[in-house]
Motif scaffolding. Structure first.
Motif, PDB file in Angstrom:
ATOM      1  N   VAL A 254       0.864  -1.186   0.000  1.00  0.00           N
ATOM      2  CA  VAL A 254       0.000   0.000   0.000  1.00  0.00           C
ATOM      3  C   VAL A 254       0.893   1.226   0.000  1.00  0.00           C
ATOM      4  CG1 VAL A 254      -1.783   1.260   1.238  1.00  0.00           C
ATOM      5  CG2 VAL A 254      -1.810  -1.234   1.250  1.00  0.00           C
ATOM      6  N   ASN A 255       0.782   2.039  -0.989  1.00  0.00           N
ATOM      7  CA  ASN A 255       1.659   3.208  -1.105  1.00  0.00           C
ATOM      8  C   ASN A 255       1.075   4.436  -0.418  1.00  0.00           C
ATOM      9  OD1 ASN A 255       3.593   1.793  -2.618  1.00  0.00           O
ATOM     10  ND2 ASN A 255       2.425   2.116  -4.511  1.00  0.00           N
ATOM     11  N   ARG A 256      -0.117   4.833  -0.854  1.00  0.00           N
ATOM     12  CA  ARG A 256      -0.692   6.090  -0.379  1.00  0.00           C
ATOM     13  C   ARG A 256      -1.032   6.027   1.105  1.00  0.00           C
ATOM     14  NH1 ARG A 256      -5.160   8.686  -4.135  1.00  0.00           N
ATOM     15  NH2 ARG A 256      -3.276   8.653  -5.454  1.00  0.00           N
ATOM     16  N   ARG A 257      -1.560   4.892   1.550  1.00  0.00           N
ATOM     17  CA  ARG A 257      -1.985   4.780   2.946  1.00  0.00           C
ATOM     18  C   ARG A 257      -1.007   3.961   3.778  1.00  0.00           C
ATOM     19  NH1 ARG A 257      -8.487   3.539   2.062  1.00  0.00           N
ATOM     20  NH2 ARG A 257      -8.950   5.434   0.885  1.00  0.00           N
ATOM     21  N   GLY A 258       0.190   3.764   3.276  1.00  0.00           N
ATOM     22  CA  GLY A 258       1.154   2.943   3.986  1.00  0.00           C
ATOM     23  C   GLY A 258       1.499   3.492   5.361  1.00  0.00           C
ATOM     24  N   THR A 259       1.630   4.822   5.469  1.00  0.00           N
ATOM     25  CA  THR A 259       1.986   5.432   6.751  1.00  0.00           C
ATOM     26  C   THR A 259       0.886   5.207   7.785  1.00  0.00           C
ATOM     27  OG1 THR A 259       3.280   7.133   5.612  1.00  0.00           O
ATOM     28  CG2 THR A 259       2.643   7.574   7.885  1.00  0.00           C
ATOM     29  N   VAL A 260      -0.356   5.351   7.369  1.00  0.00           N
ATOM     30  CA  VAL A 260      -1.484   5.098   8.276  1.00  0.00           C
ATOM     31  C   VAL A 260      -1.495   3.643   8.711  1.00  0.00           C
ATOM     32  CG1 VAL A 260      -4.002   5.127   8.493  1.00  0.00           C
ATOM     33  CG2 VAL A 260      -2.825   6.947   7.236  1.00  0.00           C
ATOM     34  N   MET A 261      -1.228   2.746   7.766  1.00  0.00           N
ATOM     35  CA  MET A 261      -1.193   1.328   8.088  1.00  0.00           C
ATOM     36  C   MET A 261      -0.099   1.019   9.104  1.00  0.00           C
ATOM     37  SD  MET A 261      -2.608  -1.666   7.301  1.00  0.00           S
ATOM     38  CE  MET A 261      -3.285  -1.539   5.630  1.00  0.00           C
ATOM     39  N   LEU A 262       1.067   1.629   8.936  1.00  0.00           N
ATOM     40  CA  LEU A 262       2.169   1.393   9.864  1.00  0.00           C
ATOM     41  C   LEU A 262       1.868   1.967  11.242  1.00  0.00           C
ATOM     42  CD1 LEU A 262       5.161   2.051   7.464  1.00  0.00           C
ATOM     43  CD2 LEU A 262       4.571  -0.117   8.540  1.00  0.00           C
ATOM     44  N   PHE A 263       1.197   3.112  11.280  1.00  0.00           N
ATOM     45  CA  PHE A 263       0.761   3.664  12.569  1.00  0.00           C
ATOM     46  C   PHE A 263      -0.174   2.678  13.267  1.00  0.00           C
ATOM     47  CE2 PHE A 263      -2.319   5.918  15.180  1.00  0.00           C
ATOM     48  CZ  PHE A 263      -1.514   6.724  15.968  1.00  0.00           C
ATOM     49  N   PHE A 264      -1.106   2.101  12.524  1.00  0.00           N
ATOM     50  CA  PHE A 264      -2.030   1.113  13.084  1.00  0.00           C
ATOM     51  C   PHE A 264      -1.265  -0.120  13.561  1.00  0.00           C
ATOM     52  CE2 PHE A 264      -4.728  -2.653  12.426  1.00  0.00           C
ATOM     53  CZ  PHE A 264      -5.757  -2.362  13.310  1.00  0.00           C
ATOM     54  N   CYS A 265      -0.255  -0.543  12.815  1.00  0.00           N
ATOM     55  CA  CYS A 265       0.564  -1.686  13.235  1.00  0.00           C
ATOM     56  C   CYS A 265       1.257  -1.403  14.562  1.00  0.00           C
ATOM     57  CB  CYS A 265       1.598  -2.023  12.172  1.00  0.00           C
ATOM     58  SG  CYS A 265       0.932  -2.639  10.628  1.00  0.00           S
ATOM     59  N   GLY A 266       1.832  -0.213  14.669  1.00  0.00           N
ATOM     60  CA  GLY A 266       2.474   0.168  15.924  1.00  0.00           C
ATOM     61  C   GLY A 266       1.491   0.236  17.075  1.00  0.00           C
ATOM     62  N   LEU A 267       0.278   0.734  16.776  1.00  0.00           N
ATOM     63  CA  LEU A 267      -0.753   0.817  17.806  1.00  0.00           C
ATOM     64  C   LEU A 267      -1.130  -0.566  18.330  1.00  0.00           C
ATOM     65  CD1 LEU A 267      -2.842   2.631  19.317  1.00  0.00           C
ATOM     66  CD2 LEU A 267      -4.406   2.186  17.415  1.00  0.00           C
ATOM     67  N   THR A 268      -1.375  -1.511  17.429  1.00  0.00           N
ATOM     68  CA  THR A 268      -1.771  -2.851  17.862  1.00  0.00           C
ATOM     69  C   THR A 268      -0.611  -3.579  18.531  1.00  0.00           C
ATOM     70  OG1 THR A 268      -1.369  -3.615  15.594  1.00  0.00           O
ATOM     71  CG2 THR A 268      -3.644  -3.158  16.220  1.00  0.00           C
ATOM     72  N   PHE A 269       0.608  -3.330  18.049  1.00  0.00           N
ATOM     73  CA  PHE A 269       1.768  -3.935  18.723  1.00  0.00           C
ATOM     74  C   PHE A 269       1.907  -3.385  20.138  1.00  0.00           C
ATOM     75  CE2 PHE A 269       6.391  -4.089  19.629  1.00  0.00           C
ATOM     76  CZ  PHE A 269       6.557  -5.468  19.590  1.00  0.00           C
ATOM     77  N   GLY A 270       1.741  -2.076  20.285  1.00  0.00           N
ATOM     78  CA  GLY A 270       1.799  -1.487  21.621  1.00  0.00           C
ATOM     79  C   GLY A 270       0.704  -1.993  22.529  1.00  0.00           C
ATOM     80  N   LEU A 271      -0.493  -2.208  21.982  1.00  0.00           N
ATOM     81  CA  LEU A 271      -1.587  -2.757  22.782  1.00  0.00           C
ATOM     82  C   LEU A 271      -1.294  -4.191  23.191  1.00  0.00           C
ATOM     83  CD1 LEU A 271      -4.693  -1.323  20.885  1.00  0.00           C
ATOM     84  CD2 LEU A 271      -3.847  -0.642  23.147  1.00  0.00           C
ATOM     85  N   ALA A 272      -0.636  -4.958  22.307  1.00  0.00           N
ATOM     86  CA  ALA A 272      -0.252  -6.327  22.677  1.00  0.00           C
ATOM     87  C   ALA A 272       0.703  -6.310  23.863  1.00  0.00           C
ATOM     88  CB  ALA A 272       0.385  -7.034  21.482  1.00  0.00           C
ATOM     89  N   ILE A 273       1.646  -5.367  23.863  1.00  0.00           N
ATOM     90  CA  ILE A 273       2.552  -5.233  25.006  1.00  0.00           C
ATOM     91  C   ILE A 273       1.782  -4.773  26.236  1.00  0.00           C
ATOM     92  CG2 ILE A 273       4.551  -3.972  25.909  1.00  0.00           C
ATOM     93  CD1 ILE A 273       5.596  -3.825  23.032  1.00  0.00           C
ATOM     94  N   ALA A 274       0.774  -3.926  26.038  1.00  0.00           N
ATOM     95  CA  ALA A 274      -0.043  -3.458  27.159  1.00  0.00           C
ATOM     96  C   ALA A 274      -0.878  -4.585  27.755  1.00  0.00           C
ATOM     97  CB  ALA A 274      -0.956  -2.321  26.715  1.00  0.00           C
ATOM     98  N   ALA A 275      -1.010  -5.695  27.016  1.00  0.00           N
ATOM     99  CA  ALA A 275      -1.695  -6.863  27.562  1.00  0.00           C
ATOM    100  C   ALA A 275      -0.724  -7.822  28.231  1.00  0.00           C
ATOM    101  CB  ALA A 275      -2.456  -7.601  26.452  1.00  0.00           C
ATOM    102  N   ARG A 276       0.482  -7.938  27.669  1.00  0.00           N
ATOM    103  CA  ARG A 276       1.489  -8.856  28.217  1.00  0.00           C
ATOM    104  C   ARG A 276       2.876  -8.323  27.875  1.00  0.00           C
ATOM    105  NH1 ARG A 276       0.912 -13.847  30.378  1.00  0.00           N
ATOM    106  NH2 ARG A 276       2.795 -15.110  30.516  1.00  0.00           N
ATOM    107  N   LEU A 277       3.648  -8.010  28.881  1.00  0.00           N
ATOM    108  CA  LEU A 277       4.918  -7.312  28.686  1.00  0.00           C
ATOM    109  C   LEU A 277       5.913  -8.129  27.869  1.00  0.00           C
ATOM    110  CD1 LEU A 277       6.624  -4.813  29.359  1.00  0.00           C
ATOM    111  CD2 LEU A 277       7.328  -5.957  31.479  1.00  0.00           C
TER     112      LEU A 277
END
Length: 260
Positions: A149-172
């Motif tokens: 995804v070119n145009r929305r790649g940055t938004v997608m990566l932000f979402f990836c970071g968000l879900t990864f951070g939430l996974a850590i917020a569930a289990r360190l």
């Protein structure tokens, strides 16, 4: 047969396996502790500040939100866990079907995931495994999609970071796979500027997800650190140096497996 029909069949298969097991599985020793934390969070208590909690804080808020709708109880929590695991199983199925363009491999992977002893034993309990694994796999899938995804790649990566951070917020311990995600972010970048842009977007999402844990940390730093680190050192019986050596061994085992 079109993929959507396979997805419907996979959903029915997962539901037929997971819901009865979640309903009838023996109680795990830690579940009562987690669900009590979720209940009192739903009533307004704050982890670490008002009570001892020995994991990252996302699970009590997720399960506590459900308790606000259904009332506290064992079965709503178990069914929520089954739903999270069902979602994880479907994502694994879709990922395999699209990656290999082969429905047989997708079904084989789904059978392995659903019928494994670890899956049936732990992914139906009201603990951190289903929630953190689902969030982690969503982040992993997002990184793959962002490559195309070119145009929305940055938004997608932000979402990836968000879900990864939430996974850590569930289990360190999920934080241990951060180097693997960094490799995924770096490997397809042809120029340094593009790589840094990817990492920055991902990091911003992770920072957004860390706001609640950070707020709880500053509320009571000593209890937060004790619940997420010191308590587990005491429980394991290992010294700090032995614990770090064990974690490094696991870390290098992961990378040696990837190299095979």
């Amino acid at each position: 047969m079109k993929l959507r029909y396979h997805i419907i069949a996979a959903t029915l298969f997962l539901a037929m396996i997971l819901l009865p097991v979640a309903h009838d599985r023996f109680i795990d020793g830690d579940e009562g502790y987690y669900l009590y934390a979720a209940r009192i969070v739903s009533e307004g208590s704050v982890p670490y500040r008002d009570f001892l909690y020995t994991q990252m804080p996302l699970l009590p808020y997720v399960y506590g939100s459900v308790f606000k709708l259904t009332g506290p109880g064992w079965y709503p929590a178990r069914y929520l866990t089954a739903a999270l695991t069902l979602g994880l199983g479907l994502l694994i199925f879709i990922y395999l079907a699209r990656k290999h363009n082969n429905r047989i491999w997708a079904w084989f992977g789904l059978f392995l995931f659903t019928l494994s002893g670890l899956g049936l034993a732990w992914f139906v309990t009201a603990k951190t495994y289903a929630l953190s694994s689902l969030l982690l796999f969503i982040s992993f899938l997002g990184l793959h999609l962002a490559r195309n995804v070119n145009r929305r790649g940055t938004v997608m990566l932000f979402f990836c970071g968000l879900t990864f951070g939430l996974a850590i917020a569930a289990r360190l311990t999920i934080a241990a796979v951060a180097p693997l995600f960094l490799i995924m972010l770096m490997r397809d970048g042809w120029i340094l500027q593009g790589r840094l842009r990817r990492i920055f977007a991902f990091a911003c999402g992770g920072a957004m997800a860390s706001l609640v844990p950070f707020y709880l940390l500053i509320q009571d730093p000593s209890n937060f650190i004790f619940g997420n680190w010191s308590y587990h050192q005491i429980r394991s019986g290992l010294s700090q140096s032995e614990s770090l050596a064990q974690k490094w061994e696991t870390f290098f085992s992961i990378f040696s497996t990837l190299g095979e």
